[in-house]
Design an enzyme around this catalytic site. Structure first.
Site, short mmCIF file in Angstrom:
data_model
loop_
_atom_site.label_atom_id
_atom_site.label_comp_id
_atom_site.label_asym_id
_atom_site.label_seq_id
_atom_site.Cartn_x
_atom_site.Cartn_y
_atom_site.Cartn_z
N HIS A 134 1.70 -55.92 7.79
CA HIS A 134 0.50 -54.56 6.82
C HIS A 134 0.77 -54.60 4.92
CE1 HIS A 134 -0.97 -50.54 5.39
NE2 HIS A 134 0.80 -50.09 5.02
N CYS A 183 -3.13 -46.84 1.03
CA CYS A 183 -2.58 -48.06 2.47
C CYS A 183 -4.11 -48.04 2.61
CB CYS A 183 -1.53 -47.31 3.40
SG CYS A 183 -0.41 -47.52 2.48
#
Lengths: 386, 132
Positions: A333, A83
């Site tokens: 996200h 991420c």
């Protein structure tokens, strides 16, 4: 050191059923080039933050995709750190300029996640944690963060309502951001009553699965426009790592990598946490915002939950504003795009070019991007030139 | 995902079946699974077998699973401290989530973990249950 930001762009985050990864990437690339008023031929390097295109779409080698999109033959490659892929791509662009090999660098981040179902997405995201020690035993990303949340609540007396106030704030900010995936205000009760994903975390504690892309164009000092009052520069950056698995952490309630990366970033920028006006931090799960606020030096240990519940980090607060974009929770996200989009948001905030979610008089901003559960962390500090 | 070679699990049998850890010859710190280098800088280790008894550091549930675990329903995942400074991530079985507390004592049990499709290999390993 000083790295100029010439151009930024971010696509809307959400479910882009009609657009491929390449379409999203191109949209953000071309908009950033237009914003910077330069042509692809001016670039020296292209970097692409991405984590899951191989497992989700069967396509890797995105550096080639990015260069072909712009019809150029310059070096271009993917940067992967789960991420934190976007944040590490940004860092790599800065380092390329500081090394003297590049003057103009296009850093993009992209992820196309809605072409797979939720179990496949959960499986792919778990590649960011330990396969042997965690995924093998059935753990998922939300469950690892659920254990972090339970441990923090047990140790510091954080209430479920205080934790929910993080999502409530970020949804309020997201509702003001036209690029956000989830533009809907929610209440504490909504968070508490939503479906349990990984006890004690509910669906509204978790960031959504999103498609999206973001791009930023960096330049060396000699290419930076002179006397541009709106020019934003990157004045400090840091990165640090911690163990891949949670079992090898001494403390579940603090992320060592965030502390280390931010210490380096503050030192290189010559600023302190109290100087920062606006921050975009990695709230993939509500508990991560609480912990990051403390590790970045914006709250005393164990105090962030109370401050969140009091609304101290809201867009209309007098002090620090946290995640004015809506954060990962409401803005969305798309893994590889997230770190770049945080930088884009901070640049827009410092330029004063945001719409309803504009933070007043912001001069100094910080972006905090995390891969794994605190396993790889980047921190970047931005300043407006005036 | 690929149906990988059984060797990927076979080479970890000592970890997954017997909780084989490494003990630093210099500072005596125990690492699970085995470490390549100790925090003290030493890279010489002796093998040691952990007992499988420990206490719950934290726990959560898996309500949305990864693909290999979808058919197993809701799982309980925990971090267990096996001895000072040594933790392991594993499932808790034979308990309901509402009956668990941080600090509960648990013991290991040998169980089926997952299966690679209808004709793939079955993965075994260690889960935990509350000590009565």
């Amino acid at each position: 050191m000083k790295i100029g930001v010439l151009g930024v762009s971010c696509t809307k985050f959400g479910e882009h059923w009609d657009k491929s990864l390449s379409d999203l990437l191109w949209l953000s690339q071309i908009e950033a080039l237009n914003d910077a008023k330069i042509s692809p031929k001016d670039l020296d390097l292209i970097l692409v933050g991405n984590m899951c295109s191989g497992i989700f779409l069967g396509q890797q080698n995105l550096g080639v995709v990015a260069a072909e999109n712009l019809n150029v033959n310059i070096p271009s490659f993917t940067v992967e750190s789960a991420c934190a892929s976007g944040g590490v791509a940004l860092r790599s662009g800065i380092i390329s300029i500081l090394s003297g090999t590049s003057d103009l660098v296009l850093v993009s981040g992209v992820e196309k996640m809605t072409d797979v179902n939720i179990s496949q997405a959960t499986t792919g995201l778990m590649f960011a944690a330990s396969e042997e020690l965690e995924a093998f035993n059935g753990a998922t990303f939300p469950s690892l963060n659920g254990m972090v949340a339970r441990s923090y609540m047990h140790k510091y007396g954080l209430t479920r309502e205080q934790l929910a106030s993080v999502s409530v704030k970020n949804h309020r900010h997201g509702a003001l951001n036209t690029l956000a995936h989830l533009r809907k205000e929610i209440s504490i009760a909504d968070v508490l009553n939503s479906q349990i994903v990984s006890d004690p975390l509910t669906l509204l504690d978790c960031s959504p699965v999103s498609d999206g892309a973001a791009s930023i164009i960096l330049c060396s000092e000699k290419f930076a426009p002179k006397n541009d009052k709106k020019l934003v520069s990157i004045i400090g950056f840091g990165m640090a790592m911690d163990s891949l698995s949670l079992q090898n952490r001494e403390d579940l309630c603090s992320m060592k990598a965030t502390k280390l990366a931010s210490e380096i970033a503050y030192k290189s920028a010559g600023v302190e946490p109290k100087d920062i006006d606006v921050v975009e931090l990695h709230d993939a799960f509500s508990i991560l915002e609480i912990i990051a606020l403390e590790d970045l030096g914006f709250a005393e240990k164990g105090e962030a939950g109370r401050l969140e519940a009091e609304g101290k980090f809201n867009i209309d607060s007098d002090g620090l504003v946290v995640n004015p974009s809506g954060g990962l929770k409401a803005k969305g996200h798309p893994i590889g795009a997230t770190g770049v989009s945080q930088a884009v948001e901070i640049v827009k905030q410092l330029r004063g070019s945001c719409d309803k979610n504009q933070v007043k008089d912001a001069n100094l901003g910080l972006a905090h991007n995390m891969g794994g559960v605190g396993a790889s962390v980047t921190v970047h500090i931005f300043k407006r030139e005036d | 995902m690929f149906n990988q070679s059984p060797l990927i699990r076979w080479r970890k049998y000592n970890n997954n079946y017997f909780l084989e850890a490494s003990k630093c010859q210099n500072c005596k710190k125990i690492h699970f699974p085995k470490a390549y280098i100790c925090t003290c800088g030493c890279s010489l280790f002796d093998k040691t077998i952990l007992s499988g008894a420990g206490k719950i550091v934290s726990f959560s549930t898996v309500n949305i699973s990864t693909e290999q675990f979808v058919e197993q329903g809701v799982l309980i995942i925990a971090l267990i401290e096996l001895c000072k400074g040594v933790k392991i991530c594993g499932q808790i079985v034979e308990s309901k989530i509402e009956d668990l507390k941080i600090g509960d004592f648990v013991e290991s049990c040998f169980r089926k973990i997952s299966q690679n499709g209808d004709d793939g290999i079955i993965n075994y390993g260690i889960k935990f249950r509350v000590k009565i």
